[in-house]
Design a protein around this motif. Structure first.
Motif, short mmCIF file in Angstrom:
data_model
loop_
_atom_site.label_atom_id
_atom_site.label_comp_id
_atom_site.label_asym_id
_atom_site.label_seq_id
_atom_site.Cartn_x
_atom_site.Cartn_y
_atom_site.Cartn_z
N GLY A 1 -10.66 2.64 0.10
CA GLY A 1 -9.57 3.60 -0.01
C GLY A 1 -10.05 5.02 -0.12
N TRP A 2 -9.12 5.91 -0.36
CA TRP A 2 -9.40 7.33 -0.46
C TRP A 2 -10.09 7.63 -1.77
CZ3 TRP A 2 -4.98 5.36 1.78
CH2 TRP A 2 -4.86 5.63 3.15
N ARG B 1 -6.97 8.70 -6.43
CA ARG B 1 -5.68 8.03 -6.55
C ARG B 1 -4.77 8.87 -7.43
NH1 ARG B 1 -7.32 1.78 -7.48
NH2 ARG B 1 -8.14 1.46 -5.40
N LYS C 1 -11.01 6.89 -7.62
CA LYS C 1 -10.84 5.45 -7.44
C LYS C 1 -12.05 4.73 -8.04
CE LYS C 1 -12.96 4.77 -2.93
NZ LYS C 1 -14.05 3.92 -3.24
N GLY D 1 -4.29 7.49 -2.49
CA GLY D 1 -3.69 6.18 -2.70
C GLY D 1 -2.82 6.30 -3.94
N ALA E 1 0.86 -1.19 0.00
CA ALA E 1 0.00 0.00 0.00
C ALA E 1 0.89 1.23 0.00
CB ALA E 1 -0.91 0.01 1.21
#
Length: 136
Positions: A108-109, A112, A102, A66, A55
């Motif tokens: 996740g955030w 990206r 994303k 990310g 990650a």
């Protein structure tokens, strides 16, 4: 009286024209204009970078991204490795990236970034108390 009015007008004109920002430290957070004289859709981002256990994260003052794991990320990891004392240390970097949302349904955030160019890698501030320790 005319001299005082003239001096007052000149003084007001001089001070009102001074709209420049004297802040010499340029924040490269997201320079969406031509990034280093290039108009290729990439943005310049300055933030703290960490890559740990499959990650990668890039944290800026306003956002956390990310990072896409690819060859450019591996090159960045090689450049930051000398600055890391522990695997979880965050290193200040300036990179040019492609920012995108994303995919739906993934964790996740919201955004990206894909690293396109590494501009600068700096040594972390030793006086910073932003240390995260992970227990095994």
């Amino acid at each position: 009286m005319k001299k005082i009015s003239l001096i007052l007008c000149i003084t007001l004109a001089l001070f009102s024209c001074k709209n420049e920002n004297n802040n010499t430290s340029v924040d490269l957070e997201e320079n969406r204009a031509k990034s280093y004289d290039q108009n290729d859709g990439f943005i310049t981002v300055k933030g703290l970078y960490v890559y740990y256990r499959d990650a990668a994260v890039l944290e800026t003052k306003q956002e956390i991204y990310g990072v896409v794991i690819d060859d450019n990320l591996q090159l960045l990891e090689k450049e930051v490795k000398p600055f890391k004392k522990e695997a979880t240390d965050m290193v200040p970097v300036t990179v040019r990236v492609r920012k995108f949302k994303k995919p739906e349904g993934e964790e996740g955030w919201p955004y990206r970034v894909e690293i396109k160019e590494i501009l600068k890698v700096e040594a972390p501030n030793p006086e910073s108390n932003d240390v995260i320790k992970l227990a095994k």
